[in-house]
Design a protein around this motif. Structure first.
Motif, PDB file in Angstrom:
ATOM      1  N   GLN A  34       0.838  -1.186   0.000  1.00  0.00           N
ATOM      2  CA  GLN A  34       0.000   0.000   0.000  1.00  0.00           C
ATOM      3  C   GLN A  34       0.881   1.248   0.000  1.00  0.00           C
ATOM      4  O   GLN A  34       1.919   1.277   0.694  1.00  0.00           O
ATOM      5  N   PHE A  36       0.846   5.343   0.909  1.00  0.00           N
ATOM      6  CA  PHE A  36       0.132   6.320   1.715  1.00  0.00           C
ATOM      7  C   PHE A  36       0.734   7.698   1.488  1.00  0.00           C
ATOM      8  O   PHE A  36       1.901   7.856   1.119  1.00  0.00           O
ATOM      9  N   GLY A  41       1.828  16.839  10.472  1.00  0.00           N
ATOM     10  CA  GLY A  41       0.957  16.864  11.637  1.00  0.00           C
ATOM     11  C   GLY A  41      -0.345  16.109  11.474  1.00  0.00           C
ATOM     12  O   GLY A  41      -1.239  16.219  12.317  1.00  0.00           O
ATOM     13  N   LYS A  42      -0.459  15.325  10.406  1.00  0.00           N
ATOM     14  CA  LYS A  42      -1.704  14.603  10.137  1.00  0.00           C
ATOM     15  C   LYS A  42      -1.470  13.103  10.126  1.00  0.00           C
ATOM     16  O   LYS A  42      -0.340  12.623  10.152  1.00  0.00           O
ATOM     17  N   GLY A  43      -2.574  12.370  10.049  1.00  0.00           N
ATOM     18  CA  GLY A  43      -2.499  10.932   9.893  1.00  0.00           C
ATOM     19  C   GLY A  43      -2.201  10.554   8.453  1.00  0.00           C
ATOM     20  O   GLY A  43      -1.950  11.400   7.605  1.00  0.00           O
ATOM     21  N   LEU A  44      -2.222   9.259   8.181  1.00  0.00           N
ATOM     22  CA  LEU A  44      -1.918   8.757   6.847  1.00  0.00           C
ATOM     23  C   LEU A  44      -3.194   8.557   6.048  1.00  0.00           C
ATOM     24  O   LEU A  44      -4.220   8.138   6.596  1.00  0.00           O
ATOM     25  N   THR A  45      -3.099   8.835   4.758  1.00  0.00           N
ATOM     26  CA  THR A  45      -4.211   8.612   3.844  1.00  0.00           C
ATOM     27  C   THR A  45      -3.778   7.604   2.801  1.00  0.00           C
ATOM     28  O   THR A  45      -2.744   7.783   2.156  1.00  0.00           O
ATOM     29  N   SER A  46      -4.558   6.542   2.638  1.00  0.00           N
ATOM     30  CA  SER A  46      -4.217   5.532   1.650  1.00  0.00           C
ATOM     31  C   SER A  46      -4.410   6.063   0.236  1.00  0.00           C
ATOM     32  O   SER A  46      -5.424   6.692  -0.073  1.00  0.00           O
ATOM     33  N   GLN A  97      -1.074 -10.188   8.160  1.00  0.00           N
ATOM     34  CA  GLN A  97      -1.731  -8.876   8.164  1.00  0.00           C
ATOM     35  C   GLN A  97      -0.895  -7.802   8.842  1.00  0.00           C
ATOM     36  O   GLN A  97      -1.406  -6.731   9.153  1.00  0.00           O
ATOM     37  N   PHE A  99       1.676  -4.841   8.939  1.00  0.00           N
ATOM     38  CA  PHE A  99       2.205  -3.825   8.049  1.00  0.00           C
ATOM     39  C   PHE A  99       3.633  -3.484   8.475  1.00  0.00           C
ATOM     40  O   PHE A  99       3.892  -3.255   9.647  1.00  0.00           O
TER      41      PHE A  99
ATOM     42  N   TYR B  35       0.327   2.099  16.068  1.00  0.00           N
ATOM     43  CA  TYR B  35       1.679   2.368  15.633  1.00  0.00           C
ATOM     44  C   TYR B  35       2.228   3.547  16.426  1.00  0.00           C
ATOM     45  O   TYR B  35       1.491   4.395  16.891  1.00  0.00           O
ATOM     46  N   PHE B  90      -0.464   6.446  16.316  1.00  0.00           N
ATOM     47  CA  PHE B  90      -1.547   6.339  15.348  1.00  0.00           C
ATOM     48  C   PHE B  90      -2.278   5.020  15.532  1.00  0.00           C
ATOM     49  O   PHE B  90      -1.664   3.964  15.687  1.00  0.00           O
ATOM     50  N   GLU B  94      -8.867  -1.625   9.402  1.00  0.00           N
ATOM     51  CA  GLU B  94      -9.114  -2.034   8.019  1.00  0.00           C
ATOM     52  C   GLU B  94     -10.016  -3.258   8.024  1.00  0.00           C
ATOM     53  O   GLU B  94      -9.999  -4.059   8.957  1.00  0.00           O
ATOM     54  N   GLN B 100      -6.175   0.289   4.610  1.00  0.00           N
ATOM     55  CA  GLN B 100      -6.036   0.676   6.012  1.00  0.00           C
ATOM     56  C   GLN B 100      -6.387   2.155   6.172  1.00  0.00           C
ATOM     57  O   GLN B 100      -5.930   3.004   5.402  1.00  0.00           O
ATOM     58  N   PHE B 102      -6.356   5.430   8.827  1.00  0.00           N
ATOM     59  CA  PHE B 102      -5.641   5.902  10.001  1.00  0.00           C
ATOM     60  C   PHE B 102      -6.418   6.995  10.721  1.00  0.00           C
ATOM     61  O   PHE B 102      -7.121   7.800  10.093  1.00  0.00           O
ATOM     62  N   GLY B 103      -6.246   7.034  12.042  1.00  0.00           N
ATOM     63  CA  GLY B 103      -6.747   8.140  12.834  1.00  0.00           C
ATOM     64  C   GLY B 103      -5.800   9.326  12.735  1.00  0.00           C
ATOM     65  O   GLY B 103      -4.715   9.221  12.145  1.00  0.00           O
ATOM     66  N   PRO B 104      -6.171  10.461  13.335  1.00  0.00           N
ATOM     67  CA  PRO B 104      -5.366  11.682  13.218  1.00  0.00           C
ATOM     68  C   PRO B 104      -4.125  11.704  14.100  1.00  0.00           C
ATOM     69  O   PRO B 104      -3.274  12.566  13.931  1.00  0.00           O
ATOM     70  N   ARG B 107      -0.253  13.025  19.983  1.00  0.00           N
ATOM     71  CA  ARG B 107       1.141  13.426  20.226  1.00  0.00           C
ATOM     72  C   ARG B 107       1.398  13.362  21.725  1.00  0.00           C
ATOM     73  O   ARG B 107       0.803  14.130  22.488  1.00  0.00           O
TER      74      ARG B 107
END
Lengths: 111, 111
Positions: A34, A36, A41-46, A97, A99, B35, B90, B94, B100, B102-104, B107
């Motif tokens: 995958q 991303f 300062g943000k989360g991950l976007t697929s 499963q 990552f 994570y 994080f 999924e 997958q 992710f949340g924001p 910190r």
């Protein structure tokens, strides 16, 4: 143990250029891969998910390829835009499963 | 759908304190994971769960506990915080074999 590397670590290009980001992994026994995007300062976007049986996936200006035998994936971004500036991470998914993420490529697209 | 939500967004702890990072998803996903992201280290898997009542350790589980009593919630507990646990955390979810989400992020700083 699976290890994932990404080259280059950082990349700066002028707007409109086509570019390629590279991801390498050490164990070819993967379930899928995958890509991303992460903004500061943000989360991950697929962005794209490639199943192990597939060779590539496309979404808009993005195209990801997978070569399991050589342990490589590339993310191709066409006609880059300043809004594409972000960190791009690849993640290899094993059959359990789990990552394993690469360290990312930080991309800056200059207007 | 709210997707994956995490609370709090920021937290400062003193060494030895305990706390719980909350994670919830409303997409009925079976798989959830935690994570931590550290500069130069990428994302590393702490714990994961393939369904309610089932949890397992990831790459860096020491100092953390998880439980999964419902499909929706997957809290992460720090038993006795240490400065080495300063990081961005994080949560992700999924559907099995899927993309997958992710949340924001949270910190966390441990003094």
């Amino acid at each position: 143990k699976q290890e994932v590397t990404q080259i280059p670590a950082a990349l700066s290009v002028p707007e409109g250029e086509n570019l390629v980001l590279n991801c390498s992994f050490t164990d070819s026994a993967i379930y899928n891969l995958q890509w991303f995007r992460q903004d500061p300062g943000k989360g991950l976007t697929s962005l794209l998910l490639i199943q192990s049986s597939q060779r590539e996936q496309t979404s808009g200006r993005l195209n990801a390829s997978l070569d399991k035998s050589s342990g490589r994936s590339t993310l191709y971004i066409a006609a880059s835009q300043p809004g594409d500036s972000a960190t791009y991470l690849c993640a290899v998914i094993g059959y359990g499963q789990n990552f394993v993420f690469g360290p990312g490529t930080r991309l800056s697209v200059l207007p | 759908n709210a997707g994956v939500t995490q609370t709090p967004k920021f937290q400062v702890l003193k060494t030895g304190q305990s706390m719980t990072l909350q994670c919830a998803q409303d997409m009925n996903h079976e798989y959830m994971s935690w994570y931590r992201q550290d500069p130069g280290m990428g994302l590393r898997l702490i714990h994961y769960s393939v369904g309610a009542g089932i949890t397992d350790q990831g790459e860096v589980p020491n100092g953390y506990n998880v439980s999964r009593s419902t499909t929706e919630d997957f809290p992460l507990r720090l038993l006795s915080a240490a400065p080495s646990q300063t990081s961005v955390y994080f949560c992700a979810s999924e559907p099995l074999d899927g993309v997958q989400f992710f949340g924001p992020g949270t910190r966390l700083t441990v003094l």
